[in-house]
Scaffold this active site. Structure first.
Site, mmCIF file in Angstrom:
data_model
loop_
_atom_site.group_PDB
_atom_site.id
_atom_site.type_symbol
_atom_site.label_atom_id
_atom_site.label_comp_id
_atom_site.label_asym_id
_atom_site.label_seq_id
_atom_site.Cartn_x
_atom_site.Cartn_y
_atom_site.Cartn_z
ATOM 1 N N ARG A 147 2.594 6.000 -2.000
ATOM 2 C CA ARG A 147 3.074 5.696 -3.341
ATOM 3 C C ARG A 147 4.547 6.079 -3.428
ATOM 4 O O ARG A 147 4.957 7.133 -2.926
ATOM 5 C CB ARG A 147 2.296 6.487 -4.406
ATOM 6 C CG ARG A 147 0.869 6.021 -4.630
ATOM 7 C CD ARG A 147 0.794 4.633 -5.283
ATOM 8 N NE ARG A 147 -0.571 4.223 -5.533
ATOM 9 C CZ ARG A 147 -1.325 3.517 -4.691
ATOM 10 N NH1 ARG A 147 -0.829 3.113 -3.534
ATOM 11 N NH2 ARG A 147 -2.551 3.171 -5.027
ATOM 12 N N HIS A 206 4.148 -3.756 -0.651
ATOM 13 C CA HIS A 206 2.916 -3.004 -0.929
ATOM 14 C C HIS A 206 1.668 -3.751 -0.434
ATOM 15 O O HIS A 206 0.849 -4.224 -1.235
ATOM 16 C CB HIS A 206 2.802 -2.698 -2.442
ATOM 17 C CG HIS A 206 1.800 -1.626 -2.735
ATOM 18 N ND1 HIS A 206 1.891 -0.771 -3.801
ATOM 19 C CD2 HIS A 206 0.648 -1.272 -2.099
ATOM 20 C CE1 HIS A 206 0.862 0.055 -3.803
ATOM 21 N NE2 HIS A 206 0.090 -0.236 -2.788
HETATM 22 C C1 OXD Z 1 -4.444 1.266 -2.275
HETATM 23 C C2 OXD Z 1 -3.221 0.489 -2.094
HETATM 24 O O1 OXD Z 1 -4.389 2.330 -2.889
HETATM 25 O O2 OXD Z 1 -3.297 -0.668 -1.641
HETATM 26 O O3 OXD Z 1 -5.504 0.819 -1.838
HETATM 27 O O4 OXD Z 1 -2.139 0.974 -2.379
#
Ligand code: OXD
Length: 312
Positions: free
Chosen positions: A227, A275
């Site tokens: 993240r 992402h």
């Molecule tokens: C997850 C993502 O948390 O794809 O699965 O970021």
């Protein structure tokens, strides 16, 4: 007899594919796309990825929320969750394998100096840098949950000197595992390649702050597949500009999509992906979701329930 009604929400995943995969396990499940909800009070189960605030309003019968991914940060601490409804995450070995594949690719790309050769090729230059053997390179993996542990294991299988760090103790074959906040700065100081795979919680928010980034050895490579909010992105950008951090592979950002004018876009030492290092895979995770629906519809507790207070 039907086991009830499930609503699906995701801007990224294919509704038709998920519907087919779930029906193969639970033919009596009624599956609706969120666009087609008539009365929210009819919904028993939600299979969702980043639903907008207010999504769960008036879902008074909701009994289970399945996060369509590993990180549940978009589901915890929001105002529209009916109290006491369990939130589960997908724990799928294939999802972990997909993530490990991305991490391997990114680590190998840095360890084998591929960005240097890509740039040299663009300017038509034969640039030679002698390769190092993998065990000479220290790769640090921060976060040893299901995805981090698999990535650390696969990296040591490639011969890298892998150090894993987690908040509480873990053991992984072939990986030197360290834990606790008191060891974090020293671990980061050893990382020639740092891979961030922590969950985001109030405790881990900006855990990789400027001072910790400055502890990286000069020229280290930085990889974030977890993240954006785990890292001080402004400090990361400045340290990449100054050359203190040599290169980065970034799949996640403080703000997504990464805004058009962000300096990271134009930096030759940064690889940006949108992402997708790993995604939930319908064929391998539908059985686990169906099992949880069956359990909840039979009045049993769901499996893989997250702890909303802990945030993962
Ligand atoms: C997850 C993502 O948390 O794809 O699965 O970021």
């Amino acid at each position: 007899m039907t086991v009830g009604t499930l609503v699906f929400y995701s801007d990224f995943d294919d509704f038709g594919v998920w519907k087919e995969a779930l029906l193969a396990h639970l033919p009596s499940l009624k599956i609706l796309h969120s666009h087609d909800i008539g009365d929210p009070a009819e919904i028993d189960y939600a299979l969702v990825w980043k639903p907008p605030e207010g999504f769960f309003d008036r879902m008074t019968k909701l009994r289970l929320i399945v996060n369509l991914g590993a990180g549940v940060d978009s589901l915890v601490g929001r105002g529209d969750l009916p109290p006491g409804v369990p939130i589960t995450r997908i724990t799928d070995p294939q999802m972990a394998r997909m993530m490990a594949g991305y991490v391997l690719f990114a680590v190998l790309r840095h360890a084998r100096d591929i960005p240097l050769f890509e740039q040299a090729q663009r300017s038509g230059q034969w640039v030679y840098r002698h390769p190092r053997s993998p065990e000479e390179t220290c790769v640090v993996v921060l976060g040893l949950g299901q995805l981090g542990a698999k990535a650390a294991y696969e990296l040591q299988r490639q011969g890298f000197n892998v150090v894993g760090w987690s908040r509480s103790p873990r053991q992984i074959e072939g990986v030197e595992c360290l834990s606790g906040m008191e060891t974090l700065d020293d671990v980061i100081g050893r990382a020639e390649i740092l891979v961030v795979m922590l969950p985001i919680t109030p405790e881990t928010h900006r855990i990789v702050h400027r001072e910790r980034l400055q502890k990286l050895p000069r020229g280290a490579a930085f990889i974030n597949v977890a993240r954006g909010a785990l890292v001080d992105q402004t400090a990361l950008t400045e340290l990449l500009q100054s050359g203190h951090i040599g290169a980065a592979t970034l799949d996640v950002f403080e703000k997504e999509p990464l805004p058009a004018g962000d300096p990271l876009w134009a930096m030759p030492n940064v690889l940006i992906t949108p992402h997708l290092a790993s995604v939930a895979i319908p064929s391998s995770s539908a059985a686990q979701i169906a099992k949880n629906i069956r359990r909840v519809s039979a009045g049993e507790a769901a499996e893989n329930v997250i702890d909303p207070a802990r945030g993962y």
